[in-house]
Design an enzyme around this catalytic site. Structure first.
Site, PDB file in Angstrom:
ATOM      1  N   ASP A  67      53.224  42.070  48.837  1.00 16.08           N
ATOM      2  CA  ASP A  67      53.010  43.343  49.562  1.00 16.08           C
ATOM      3  C   ASP A  67      52.223  43.317  50.806  1.00 16.08           C
ATOM      4  O   ASP A  67      51.838  42.358  50.902  1.00 16.08           O
ATOM      5  CB  ASP A  67      52.087  44.280  48.331  1.00 16.08           C
ATOM      6  CG  ASP A  67      51.099  43.397  47.756  1.00 16.08           C
ATOM      7  OD1 ASP A  67      50.651  42.309  48.222  1.00 16.08           O
ATOM      8  OD2 ASP A  67      50.813  43.476  46.426  1.00 16.08           O
ATOM      9  N   ASN A 136      43.387  47.515  36.473  1.00 12.64           N
ATOM     10  CA  ASN A 136      44.143  48.886  36.105  1.00 12.64           C
ATOM     11  C   ASN A 136      45.590  48.390  35.716  1.00 12.64           C
ATOM     12  O   ASN A 136      46.204  49.138  35.230  1.00 12.64           O
ATOM     13  CB  ASN A 136      44.118  49.949  36.886  1.00 12.64           C
ATOM     14  CG  ASN A 136      44.843  49.625  38.163  1.00 12.64           C
ATOM     15  OD1 ASN A 136      45.510  48.559  38.345  1.00 12.64           O
ATOM     16  ND2 ASN A 136      45.194  50.593  39.090  1.00 12.64           N
ATOM     17  N   HIS A 138      47.755  46.779  37.544  1.00 15.88           N
ATOM     18  CA  HIS A 138      49.102  46.788  38.573  1.00 15.88           C
ATOM     19  C   HIS A 138      49.272  45.410  39.001  1.00 15.88           C
ATOM     20  O   HIS A 138      48.586  44.639  38.708  1.00 15.88           O
ATOM     21  CB  HIS A 138      48.521  47.495  39.696  1.00 15.88           C
ATOM     22  CG  HIS A 138      47.378  47.014  40.658  1.00 15.88           C
ATOM     23  ND1 HIS A 138      46.558  47.619  41.529  1.00 15.88           N
ATOM     24  CD2 HIS A 138      47.209  45.436  40.825  1.00 15.88           C
ATOM     25  CE1 HIS A 138      45.979  46.610  42.059  1.00 15.88           C
ATOM     26  NE2 HIS A 138      45.942  45.580  41.843  1.00 15.88           N
ATOM     27  N   GLU A 143      51.116  50.628  40.944  1.00 19.08           N
ATOM     28  CA  GLU A 143      50.059  51.357  40.223  1.00 19.08           C
ATOM     29  C   GLU A 143      50.415  52.001  39.098  1.00 19.08           C
ATOM     30  O   GLU A 143      51.700  52.316  38.869  1.00 19.08           O
ATOM     31  CB  GLU A 143      49.236  52.233  41.218  1.00 19.08           C
ATOM     32  CG  GLU A 143      48.815  51.882  42.495  1.00 19.08           C
ATOM     33  CD  GLU A 143      47.534  50.694  42.306  1.00 19.08           C
ATOM     34  OE1 GLU A 143      47.312  50.347  41.087  1.00 19.08           O
ATOM     35  OE2 GLU A 143      46.871  50.666  43.374  1.00 19.08           O
TER      36      GLU A 143
HETATM   37  C1  F6R Z   1      48.121  41.006  45.756  1.00 16.65           C
HETATM   38  C2  F6R Z   1      48.477  41.958  44.642  1.00 16.65           C
HETATM   39  C3  F6R Z   1      47.567  42.445  43.693  1.00 16.65           C
HETATM   40  C4  F6R Z   1      46.421  41.546  43.299  1.00 16.65           C
HETATM   41  C5  F6R Z   1      45.565  42.333  42.252  1.00 16.65           C
HETATM   42  C6  F6R Z   1      44.639  41.262  41.728  1.00 16.65           C
HETATM   43  O1  F6R Z   1      49.110  40.683  46.769  1.00 16.65           O
HETATM   44  O2  F6R Z   1      49.632  42.176  44.739  1.00 16.65           O
HETATM   45  O3  F6R Z   1      48.368  42.956  42.617  1.00 16.65           O
HETATM   46  O4  F6R Z   1      47.118  40.396  42.562  1.00 16.65           O
HETATM   47  O5  F6R Z   1      45.044  43.288  43.045  1.00 16.65           O
HETATM   48  O6  F6R Z   1      43.610  41.134  42.820  1.00 16.65           O
HETATM   49  P1  F6R Z   1      42.385  40.008  42.645  1.00 16.65           P
HETATM   50  O7  F6R Z   1      42.769  38.596  42.633  1.00 16.65           O
HETATM   51  O8  F6R Z   1      41.604  40.111  43.946  1.00 16.65           O
HETATM   52  O9  F6R Z   1      41.462  40.533  41.527  1.00 16.65           O
END
Ligand code: F6R
Length: 235
Positions: A67, A136, A138, A143
């Site tokens: 992303d 959450n 995702h 989401e």
């Molecule tokens: C990042 C992504 C997100 C993160 C998730 C966890 O490219 O796609 O899904 O993997 O938000 O983020 P952290 O590791 O910062 O808790």
């Protein structure tokens, strides 16, 4: 889904890097899917170290990132282009021509999404996808919602994601509210998947993802249907 508990964040990072290095060694032309965020930082540092030691060679690798924030140019310090450069790509010998990350400033985001999805297909699909998980549930920026999205798409960030990721943005910096993200379908089409998670704030999402119903309200639960997914976590 195989679930593996690591002893610590350092152990998680080492194990995740070893799994990724094994994928590269087994197939030096692997198509790899990368994630950003805090969780993979240790694994990327380990991979950089393995490269410096001569244990792993990225020259034949093709990469796709999950992303990118919509509205951030590649040079923006909070963009995922910048993150990947800082934390992995500038430390290894990946060919810059083989790096793909959605263009966060595409004038026509719909077209950018369609082209991104097509370029994954043209590369033969993703062999190995690294994932983190949001509090959450995702994965990528898929989401919680009413449906499992299939392909790369432009999406709004959930309010929990906005508050979780605001820690990366300084007081004067405006955080984007949208992102371009691979879909759940794009992720599920990867041949193998490694999801890593660290810390108490991920425990609830992890337990729902592993033991709860498969539902788009908990996007990561889709991985229950993947035939080669590993979940690795530490407290
Ligand atoms: C990042 C992504 C997100 C993160 C998730 C966890 O490219 O796609 O899904 O993997 O938000 O983020 P952290 O590791 O910062 O808790």
């Amino acid at each position: 889904m195989k679930v593996i508990k690591a002893m610590s964040y350092a152990d998680l990072s080492k194990k995740a890097a070893i799994v990724m290095a094994a994928q590269i060694i087994r197939n030096p032309k692997s198509v790899l899917g990368f994630a950003t965020g805090s969780t993979p930082l240790g694994a990327y540092a380990e991979l950089a170290r393995m490269f410096a030691d001569g244990a792993v060679d990225f020259s034949g690798i093709v990469s796709f990132n999950l992303d990118e924030y919509y509205g951030l140019a590649a040079a923006h310090p909070q963009s995922y282009h910048y993150y990947m450069r800082q934390n992995l790509f500038s430390h290894v010998n990946i060919n810059p021509d083989n790096i793909r990350i959605p263009n966060g400033v595409a004038v026509d985001p719909e077209q950018e999404c369609a082209e991104y999805e097509q370029s994954i297909q043209d590369a033969g699909g993703i062999d190995f996808q690294l994932l983190g998980i949001g509090r959450n549930g995702h994965i990528g920026f898929n989401e919680p919602g009413e449906i499992f999205t299939d392909k790369t798409h432009l999406t709004y960030l959930a309010s929990d994601t906005l508050s979780a990721n605001s820690r990366f943005f300084g007081p004067g910096e405006k955080m984007p509210t949208q992102a371009i993200s691979m879909g759940i379908g794009t992720i599920m089409r990867a041949k193998s998947i490694l999801l890593i998670a660290s810390g108490a704030d991920k425990a609830d999402a992890l337990s729902k993802m592993i033991n709860g119903p498969v539902t788009p309200q908990m996007p990561a639960s889709a991985l229950q249907y993947h035939r080669d997914a590993i979940v690795m976590y530490c407290d």
